[in-house]
Enzyme design. Structure first.
Site, PDB file in Angstrom:
ATOM      1  N   THR A 112       3.368   1.403  -5.058  1.00  0.00           N
ATOM      2  CA  THR A 112       3.305   2.715  -5.136  1.00  0.00           C
ATOM      3  C   THR A 112       2.657   3.475  -6.258  1.00  0.00           C
ATOM      4  O   THR A 112       2.094   2.642  -7.187  1.00  0.00           O
ATOM      5  CB  THR A 112       5.117   2.957  -5.578  1.00  0.00           C
ATOM      6  OG1 THR A 112       5.335   4.327  -5.834  1.00  0.00           O
ATOM      7  CG2 THR A 112       5.368   2.209  -6.919  1.00  0.00           C
ATOM      8  N   LYS A 134       8.218  -1.990  -9.891  1.00  0.00           N
ATOM      9  CA  LYS A 134       7.351  -2.012  -8.727  1.00  0.00           C
ATOM     10  C   LYS A 134       5.926  -2.750  -9.295  1.00  0.00           C
ATOM     11  O   LYS A 134       5.349  -3.516  -8.791  1.00  0.00           O
ATOM     12  CB  LYS A 134       6.843  -0.713  -7.975  1.00  0.00           C
ATOM     13  CG  LYS A 134       8.116  -0.216  -7.018  1.00  0.00           C
ATOM     14  CD  LYS A 134       8.071  -1.225  -5.931  1.00  0.00           C
ATOM     15  CE  LYS A 134       7.141  -1.269  -5.057  1.00  0.00           C
ATOM     16  NZ  LYS A 134       7.645  -2.036  -3.728  1.00  0.00           N
ATOM     17  N   ALA A 181      12.293  -2.509  -0.371  1.00  0.00           N
ATOM     18  CA  ALA A 181      12.156  -2.032  -1.812  1.00  0.00           C
ATOM     19  C   ALA A 181      13.265  -1.255  -2.049  1.00  0.00           C
ATOM     20  O   ALA A 181      13.972  -0.808  -1.366  1.00  0.00           O
ATOM     21  CB  ALA A 181      10.788  -1.320  -1.942  1.00  0.00           C
ATOM     22  N   TYR A 182      13.379  -1.297  -3.444  1.00  0.00           N
ATOM     23  CA  TYR A 182      14.423  -0.551  -3.997  1.00  0.00           C
ATOM     24  C   TYR A 182      13.689   0.849  -4.292  1.00  0.00           C
ATOM     25  O   TYR A 182      13.079   0.653  -5.157  1.00  0.00           O
ATOM     26  CB  TYR A 182      15.155  -0.925  -5.283  1.00  0.00           C
ATOM     27  CG  TYR A 182      16.148  -0.114  -6.059  1.00  0.00           C
ATOM     28  CD1 TYR A 182      17.463  -0.291  -5.741  1.00  0.00           C
ATOM     29  CD2 TYR A 182      15.864   1.090  -6.701  1.00  0.00           C
ATOM     30  CE1 TYR A 182      18.503   0.423  -6.292  1.00  0.00           C
ATOM     31  CE2 TYR A 182      16.871   1.979  -6.869  1.00  0.00           C
ATOM     32  CZ  TYR A 182      18.223   1.435  -7.071  1.00  0.00           C
ATOM     33  OH  TYR A 182      18.903   2.492  -7.575  1.00  0.00           O
ATOM     34  N   TRP A 213       4.051   9.135  -1.483  1.00  0.00           N
ATOM     35  CA  TRP A 213       4.684  10.484  -0.699  1.00  0.00           C
ATOM     36  C   TRP A 213       4.828  10.127   0.863  1.00  0.00           C
ATOM     37  O   TRP A 213       4.594  10.759   1.966  1.00  0.00           O
ATOM     38  CB  TRP A 213       3.519  11.675  -0.817  1.00  0.00           C
ATOM     39  CG  TRP A 213       3.486  12.239  -2.096  1.00  0.00           C
ATOM     40  CD1 TRP A 213       3.678  11.660  -3.480  1.00  0.00           C
ATOM     41  CD2 TRP A 213       3.248  13.440  -2.429  1.00  0.00           C
ATOM     42  NE1 TRP A 213       3.708  12.455  -4.518  1.00  0.00           N
ATOM     43  CE2 TRP A 213       3.166  13.693  -3.668  1.00  0.00           C
ATOM     44  CE3 TRP A 213       2.912  14.722  -1.714  1.00  0.00           C
ATOM     45  CZ2 TRP A 213       2.806  14.991  -4.397  1.00  0.00           C
ATOM     46  CZ3 TRP A 213       2.653  15.842  -2.352  1.00  0.00           C
ATOM     47  CH2 TRP A 213       2.514  16.099  -3.725  1.00  0.00           C
ATOM     48  N   ASP A 271      18.273 -11.434   2.775  1.00  0.00           N
ATOM     49  CA  ASP A 271      18.376 -10.802   1.160  1.00  0.00           C
ATOM     50  C   ASP A 271      17.430 -11.250   0.420  1.00  0.00           C
ATOM     51  O   ASP A 271      17.441 -12.373   0.045  1.00  0.00           O
ATOM     52  CB  ASP A 271      19.916 -10.943   0.378  1.00  0.00           C
ATOM     53  CG  ASP A 271      19.759 -10.409  -0.877  1.00  0.00           C
ATOM     54  OD1 ASP A 271      19.032  -9.836  -1.333  1.00  0.00           O
ATOM     55  OD2 ASP A 271      21.054 -10.697  -1.462  1.00  0.00           O
ATOM     56  N   TYR A 331      11.739   2.633 -11.790  1.00  0.00           N
ATOM     57  CA  TYR A 331      11.291   2.434 -10.537  1.00  0.00           C
ATOM     58  C   TYR A 331       9.779   1.853 -10.302  1.00  0.00           C
ATOM     59  O   TYR A 331       9.518   1.012  -9.915  1.00  0.00           O
ATOM     60  CB  TYR A 331      11.251   3.616  -9.641  1.00  0.00           C
ATOM     61  CG  TYR A 331      10.514   3.588  -8.299  1.00  0.00           C
ATOM     62  CD1 TYR A 331      11.123   2.576  -7.398  1.00  0.00           C
ATOM     63  CD2 TYR A 331       9.505   4.240  -7.994  1.00  0.00           C
ATOM     64  CE1 TYR A 331      10.139   2.425  -6.040  1.00  0.00           C
ATOM     65  CE2 TYR A 331       8.717   4.185  -6.997  1.00  0.00           C
ATOM     66  CZ  TYR A 331       9.296   3.228  -5.798  1.00  0.00           C
ATOM     67  OH  TYR A 331       8.423   3.242  -4.810  1.00  0.00           O
ATOM     68  N   GLY A 370      13.565   0.320   6.914  1.00  0.00           N
ATOM     69  CA  GLY A 370      13.018   1.355   6.143  1.00  0.00           C
ATOM     70  C   GLY A 370      11.954   2.178   6.946  1.00  0.00           C
ATOM     71  O   GLY A 370      11.763   1.955   8.292  1.00  0.00           O
ATOM     72  N   GLN A 371      11.284   3.151   6.552  1.00  0.00           N
ATOM     73  CA  GLN A 371      10.379   3.984   7.261  1.00  0.00           C
ATOM     74  C   GLN A 371       9.168   3.130   7.701  1.00  0.00           C
ATOM     75  O   GLN A 371       9.022   3.031   8.737  1.00  0.00           O
ATOM     76  CB  GLN A 371       9.826   5.137   6.447  1.00  0.00           C
ATOM     77  CG  GLN A 371      11.052   6.139   5.870  1.00  0.00           C
ATOM     78  CD  GLN A 371      10.374   7.485   5.275  1.00  0.00           C
ATOM     79  OE1 GLN A 371       9.517   8.205   5.998  1.00  0.00           O
ATOM     80  NE2 GLN A 371      10.274   7.653   3.793  1.00  0.00           N
TER      81      GLN A 371
END
Length: 292
Positions: A102, A130, A61-62, A151, A37, A126, A10-11
């Site tokens: 988030t 979270k 994360a999803y 963001w 997993d 979402y 991911g980022q």
């Protein structure tokens, strides 16, 4: 210091791998979904016990906000159960867990910035998944840092900045939402903050565990963020043509999941406790050629 990083593709995960690899006296194991997993409780417990890290950084994360409205079970499996399994495994070996959360845990209707003590009220699957992940992490492992951010963008993966640059190649004009506000946050700055906290956590007495907010300044609308991206791209001679950007309202751009109108996070606590400054997102846009 030994670190286990989940969500390595991911980022934030990609930035963590890059930065950790440049630090002496740090060993790390970075895993993506194919390697571990996090929704497999047995695999998580066995892997954590075998590697025995000092710190687990959960960057998995999803995050598909709209798809989550349909893929409810998967959202909760990753964002709640997966987070809990990692926190329980951390607690079993006396490790610290750093968990990314988030702005979507908030309703987004507050007048002013959200701090860590504000009431949570997610508006979609979402955000709710979270939030429940936060609760599970806090219950399972007392040595936890929950880092709420917003963001997120970077040179990697899919994000707003990369989308804007791609659209600029194909469009002459764009309408961008101007009534949602937040703090753009560079993933490399999130990774830097997490690594700093991880280092501090190895010295048990120096960390105040709990929830922290970390995002960027100045706060802007998506419209203003887009304008800044295009201004920077123009400075760097990356725009092939002029693009007209127009402000629109949320109702003009309907989505399956409701977005918070106010995603501005107060970052005073993380600054007070750790000396960590807000993400300088404008500076992070100075190398836009790497976002192409």
């Amino acid at each position: 210091m030994k670190v286990l990083v989940t969500g390595s593709n991911g980022q934030v995960g990609t930035c963590l791998v890059k930065q950790l690899s440049e630090i002496a006296n740090v060993s790390f194991w970075a895993v993506d979904r194919t390697e571990l997993d996090i929704t497999d409780e047995k695999a998580v417990k066995n892997s954590v016990k075998r590697y025995s890290p000092d710190v687990i950084i959960n960057a998995a994360a999803y995050t598909a906000v709209d798809k989550a409205e349909a893929e409810v079970k998967l959202s909760y499996l990753v964002n709640r159960e997966g987070a809990r399994y990692l926190a329980e495994a951390a607690n079993d070996i006396g490790a610290t867990i750093l968990h990314i959360s988030t702005d979507y845990v908030f309703a987004g209707d507050k007048d002013g910035m959200y701090d860590e003590n504000d009431s949570v009220r997610p508006q979609g699957v979402y955000g709710q998944s979270k939030l429940e992940g936060e609760v599970e992490v806090a219950k399972a492992c007392p040595r936890h840092i929950i880092l709420r951010t917003a963001w997120v963008f970077s040179e990697y993966g899919n994000n707003f900045v990369k989308t804007m640059l791609r659209l600029a190649d194909n469009r002459d004009s764009l309408g961008i939402v101007a009534d949602q506000f937040g703090g753009p946050t560079y993933a490399g700055d999130i990774a830097k903050a997490l690594i700093y906290i991880a280092n501090k956590s190895v010295n048990r007495g120096s960390v105040s565990y709990g929830i922290y907010h970390f995002s960027g300044l100045p706060h802007v609308s998506w419209y203003e963020f887009a304008k800044a991206v295009f201004d920077k791209a123009k400075e760097q001679c990356l725009l092939r043509k002029e693009i007209i950007v127009s402000p629109i309202n949320t109702e003009d751009y309907p989505t399956l999941a409701k977005r918070p109108a106010n995603s501005t996070l107060d970052t005073k606590k993380i600054n007070s406790q750790f000396g960590i400054q807000p993400s300088n997102w404008l500076f992070a846009l100075n190398n836009l050629s790497e976002y192409k």
